[in-house]
Scaffold this motif. Structure first.
Motif, PDB file in Angstrom:
ATOM      1  N   TYR A  74       0.849  -1.188   0.000  1.00  0.00           N
ATOM      2  CA  TYR A  74       0.000   0.000   0.000  1.00  0.00           C
ATOM      3  C   TYR A  74       0.886   1.240   0.000  1.00  0.00           C
ATOM      4  O   TYR A  74       1.879   1.317   0.716  1.00  0.00           O
ATOM      5  CB  TYR A  74      -0.924  -0.002   1.207  1.00  0.00           C
ATOM      6  CG  TYR A  74      -1.810   1.209   1.307  1.00  0.00           C
ATOM      7  CD1 TYR A  74      -2.724   1.499   0.300  1.00  0.00           C
ATOM      8  CD2 TYR A  74      -1.738   2.058   2.406  1.00  0.00           C
ATOM      9  CE1 TYR A  74      -3.545   2.610   0.384  1.00  0.00           C
ATOM     10  CE2 TYR A  74      -2.562   3.163   2.501  1.00  0.00           C
ATOM     11  CZ  TYR A  74      -3.461   3.439   1.480  1.00  0.00           C
ATOM     12  OH  TYR A  74      -4.264   4.548   1.558  1.00  0.00           O
ATOM     13  N   ALA A  75       0.506   2.238  -0.821  1.00  0.00           N
ATOM     14  CA  ALA A  75       1.343   3.432  -0.998  1.00  0.00           C
ATOM     15  C   ALA A  75       0.625   4.733  -0.663  1.00  0.00           C
ATOM     16  O   ALA A  75       1.180   5.808  -0.900  1.00  0.00           O
ATOM     17  CB  ALA A  75       1.873   3.493  -2.433  1.00  0.00           C
TER      18      ALA A  75
ATOM     19  N   ARG B 129      -4.458   8.669  -3.051  1.00  0.00           N
ATOM     20  CA  ARG B 129      -4.287   9.572  -4.212  1.00  0.00           C
ATOM     21  C   ARG B 129      -5.312  10.675  -4.190  1.00  0.00           C
ATOM     22  O   ARG B 129      -4.994  11.846  -4.355  1.00  0.00           O
ATOM     23  CB  ARG B 129      -4.396   8.754  -5.507  1.00  0.00           C
ATOM     24  CG  ARG B 129      -4.378   9.568  -6.791  1.00  0.00           C
ATOM     25  CD  ARG B 129      -3.033  10.215  -6.994  1.00  0.00           C
ATOM     26  NE  ARG B 129      -2.968  10.902  -8.261  1.00  0.00           N
ATOM     27  CZ  ARG B 129      -3.456  12.121  -8.487  1.00  0.00           C
ATOM     28  NH1 ARG B 129      -4.054  12.784  -7.514  1.00  0.00           N
ATOM     29  NH2 ARG B 129      -3.328  12.683  -9.668  1.00  0.00           N
TER      30      ARG B 129
ATOM     31  N   VAL C 192      -9.506   7.286  -4.672  1.00  0.00           N
ATOM     32  CA  VAL C 192      -8.418   6.560  -5.348  1.00  0.00           C
ATOM     33  C   VAL C 192      -7.306   6.303  -4.339  1.00  0.00           C
ATOM     34  O   VAL C 192      -6.831   7.236  -3.672  1.00  0.00           O
ATOM     35  CB  VAL C 192      -7.880   7.356  -6.552  1.00  0.00           C
ATOM     36  CG1 VAL C 192      -6.712   6.613  -7.207  1.00  0.00           C
ATOM     37  CG2 VAL C 192      -8.985   7.618  -7.575  1.00  0.00           C
ATOM     38  N   LEU C 193      -6.920   5.062  -4.241  1.00  0.00           N
ATOM     39  CA  LEU C 193      -5.806   4.654  -3.390  1.00  0.00           C
ATOM     40  C   LEU C 193      -4.653   4.157  -4.258  1.00  0.00           C
ATOM     41  O   LEU C 193      -4.858   3.674  -5.380  1.00  0.00           O
ATOM     42  CB  LEU C 193      -6.243   3.546  -2.425  1.00  0.00           C
ATOM     43  CG  LEU C 193      -7.439   3.872  -1.517  1.00  0.00           C
ATOM     44  CD1 LEU C 193      -7.724   2.687  -0.593  1.00  0.00           C
ATOM     45  CD2 LEU C 193      -7.194   5.152  -0.716  1.00  0.00           C
ATOM     46  N   LEU C 194      -3.442   4.275  -3.728  1.00  0.00           N
ATOM     47  CA  LEU C 194      -2.233   3.936  -4.467  1.00  0.00           C
ATOM     48  C   LEU C 194      -1.642   2.616  -3.968  1.00  0.00           C
ATOM     49  O   LEU C 194      -1.625   2.342  -2.763  1.00  0.00           O
ATOM     50  CB  LEU C 194      -1.181   5.041  -4.320  1.00  0.00           C
ATOM     51  CG  LEU C 194      -1.576   6.420  -4.852  1.00  0.00           C
ATOM     52  CD1 LEU C 194      -0.484   7.433  -4.532  1.00  0.00           C
ATOM     53  CD2 LEU C 194      -1.835   6.369  -6.353  1.00  0.00           C
TER      54      LEU C 194
ATOM     55  N   ALA D  84       1.825  -0.115  -4.757  1.00  0.00           N
ATOM     56  CA  ALA D  84       3.129  -0.327  -5.393  1.00  0.00           C
ATOM     57  C   ALA D  84       3.331  -1.821  -5.547  1.00  0.00           C
ATOM     58  O   ALA D  84       3.075  -2.598  -4.621  1.00  0.00           O
ATOM     59  CB  ALA D  84       4.252   0.281  -4.557  1.00  0.00           C
TER      60      ALA D  84
ATOM     61  N   ARG E 252       3.844   1.824  -9.864  1.00  0.00           N
ATOM     62  CA  ARG E 252       2.823   2.437  -9.008  1.00  0.00           C
ATOM     63  C   ARG E 252       1.472   2.286  -9.688  1.00  0.00           C
ATOM     64  O   ARG E 252       1.321   2.599 -10.867  1.00  0.00           O
ATOM     65  CB  ARG E 252       3.139   3.902  -8.753  1.00  0.00           C
ATOM     66  CG  ARG E 252       2.080   4.626  -7.931  1.00  0.00           C
ATOM     67  CD  ARG E 252       2.608   5.892  -7.323  1.00  0.00           C
ATOM     68  NE  ARG E 252       3.579   5.623  -6.278  1.00  0.00           N
ATOM     69  CZ  ARG E 252       3.849   6.448  -5.276  1.00  0.00           C
ATOM     70  NH1 ARG E 252       3.222   7.603  -5.185  1.00  0.00           N
ATOM     71  NH2 ARG E 252       4.750   6.133  -4.383  1.00  0.00           N
ATOM     72  N   LEU E 253       0.499   1.812  -8.922  1.00  0.00           N
ATOM     73  CA  LEU E 253      -0.838   1.572  -9.446  1.00  0.00           C
ATOM     74  C   LEU E 253      -1.831   2.500  -8.763  1.00  0.00           C
ATOM     75  O   LEU E 253      -1.714   2.775  -7.564  1.00  0.00           O
ATOM     76  CB  LEU E 253      -1.251   0.111  -9.213  1.00  0.00           C
ATOM     77  CG  LEU E 253      -0.265  -0.976  -9.671  1.00  0.00           C
ATOM     78  CD1 LEU E 253      -0.806  -2.355  -9.272  1.00  0.00           C
ATOM     79  CD2 LEU E 253      -0.020  -0.900 -11.172  1.00  0.00           C
ATOM     80  N   GLU E 254      -2.820   2.947  -9.526  1.00  0.00           N
ATOM     81  CA  GLU E 254      -3.925   3.748  -8.993  1.00  0.00           C
ATOM     82  C   GLU E 254      -5.198   2.919  -9.079  1.00  0.00           C
ATOM     83  O   GLU E 254      -5.566   2.443 -10.157  1.00  0.00           O
ATOM     84  CB  GLU E 254      -4.080   5.048  -9.773  1.00  0.00           C
ATOM     85  CG  GLU E 254      -2.878   5.984  -9.651  1.00  0.00           C
ATOM     86  CD  GLU E 254      -3.117   7.304 -10.364  1.00  0.00           C
ATOM     87  OE1 GLU E 254      -4.172   7.462 -11.028  1.00  0.00           O
ATOM     88  OE2 GLU E 254      -2.254   8.186 -10.257  1.00  0.00           O
TER      89      GLU E 254
ATOM     90  N   ARG F 293      -9.225   2.911  -8.290  1.00  0.00           N
ATOM     91  CA  ARG F 293     -10.391   3.748  -7.993  1.00  0.00           C
ATOM     92  C   ARG F 293     -11.488   2.890  -7.362  1.00  0.00           C
ATOM     93  O   ARG F 293     -11.867   1.846  -7.886  1.00  0.00           O
ATOM     94  CB  ARG F 293     -10.924   4.401  -9.261  1.00  0.00           C
ATOM     95  CG  ARG F 293     -12.150   5.288  -9.029  1.00  0.00           C
ATOM     96  CD  ARG F 293     -12.485   6.074 -10.269  1.00  0.00           C
ATOM     97  NE  ARG F 293     -12.798   5.190 -11.390  1.00  0.00           N
ATOM     98  CZ  ARG F 293     -12.873   5.618 -12.658  1.00  0.00           C
ATOM     99  NH1 ARG F 293     -12.647   6.882 -12.945  1.00  0.00           N
ATOM    100  NH2 ARG F 293     -13.174   4.762 -13.618  1.00  0.00           N
TER     101      ARG F 293
ATOM    102  N   TYR G  44      -3.598   0.544   4.842  1.00  0.00           N
ATOM    103  CA  TYR G  44      -4.675   0.311   3.896  1.00  0.00           C
ATOM    104  C   TYR G  44      -6.032   0.130   4.572  1.00  0.00           C
ATOM    105  O   TYR G  44      -7.019   0.782   4.155  1.00  0.00           O
ATOM    106  CB  TYR G  44      -4.326  -0.893   3.027  1.00  0.00           C
ATOM    107  CG  TYR G  44      -5.396  -1.254   2.021  1.00  0.00           C
ATOM    108  CD1 TYR G  44      -5.723  -0.403   0.970  1.00  0.00           C
ATOM    109  CD2 TYR G  44      -6.093  -2.461   2.118  1.00  0.00           C
ATOM    110  CE1 TYR G  44      -6.695  -0.738   0.057  1.00  0.00           C
ATOM    111  CE2 TYR G  44      -7.058  -2.813   1.207  1.00  0.00           C
ATOM    112  CZ  TYR G  44      -7.363  -1.953   0.175  1.00  0.00           C
ATOM    113  OH  TYR G  44      -8.347  -2.285  -0.732  1.00  0.00           O
TER     114      TYR G  44
END
Length: 230
Positions: free
Chosen positions: A96-97, A100, A111-113, A115, A155-157, A159, A198
């Motif tokens: 978890y990053a 967003r 939106v959460l980020l 990795a 890095r992934l976004e 939604r 997260y």
């Protein structure tokens, strides 16, 4: 006639007199020399026999091991090159990053980020991403499939959208995401628990999108499909 008696030829007599040298008596003659006996051969002891046997066994074992290990050692690089790579879920690690963009009110998306790291030795393709809560959809933003190269971190976004507050969880205790991965070895779907941060961020945004009330009502928003595979 007096005087000293002369021997024959005028020579003086020896000390034995006229009888000559004394011969050894019978039975006093030294035995004739016999040829020497051959030396006696010593037989090896049991300890010596066991020691020799142990040395021979050790030598035979060493030769056998070297013979067996030689071809295998030479073939190991070729076998390693021809062996299949690890399964994709073994080399792709998700973390978890952060947030967003947060939900701003009832029915709002957020939106959460994430990795994802590929530890190699080859690339991994992310084919799909899903979550298991009813009333909540998750969609991976950007192109799909998503390739992660060996040794790289992507890095992934993601939604999130609440489609039904009555079905969505009020709090996410131990949320996870299902990801479908592919490499040259296989296609796998594995559950990813993203760790600290997260669950709290997901629960916080769920409370904003679905405010607490005695009766949780359905949020009138169009359903958003989960990530599709191209």
């Amino acid at each position: 006639m007096s005087g000293t008696r002369q021997g024959r030829g005028g020579e003086p007599p020896d000390r034995h007199g006229s009888l000559g040298p004394v011969e050894p008596a019978e039975g006093t003659r030294a035995p004739a020399a016999r040829p020497s006996d051959p030396p006696r051969t010593r037989r090896p002891t049991k300890r010596q026999i066991y020691a020799v046997a142990a040395l021979l066994l050790a030598a035979a074992t060493l030769v056998t091991v070297r013979h067996a290990a030689g071809p295998n050692t030479a073939a190991r690089p070729e076998q390693a090159a021809n062996s299949p790579p690890p399964y994709p879920a073994q080399i792709a690690h998700f973390h978890y990053a952060g947030v967003r963009s947060a939900a701003t009110g009832p029915g709002a998306e957020f939106v959460l980020l994430l990795a994802v790291e590929d530890e190699g030795p080859g690339p991994v393709d992310l084919l799909a991403l899903r979550q298991g809560y009813r009333g909540l959809s998750a969609e991976l933003l950007g192109p799909v499939p998503r390739r992660i190269e060996a040794g790289a971190v992507a890095r992934l976004e993601v939604r999130f959208l609440v489609t039904d507050c009555a079905a969505a969880p009020p709090d996410a205790g131990m949320p996870f995401l299902d990801v479908t991965l592919r490499n040259t070895r296989a296609i796998q779907t594995a559950s990813q628990i993203l760790g600290d941060g997260y669950p709290g961020d997901l629960s916080r945004n769920l409370h904003i999108a679905c405010p607490d009330s005695d009766i949780r009502t359905r949020v009138p928003v169009p359903p958003s499909p989960n990530t599709t595979v191209r």
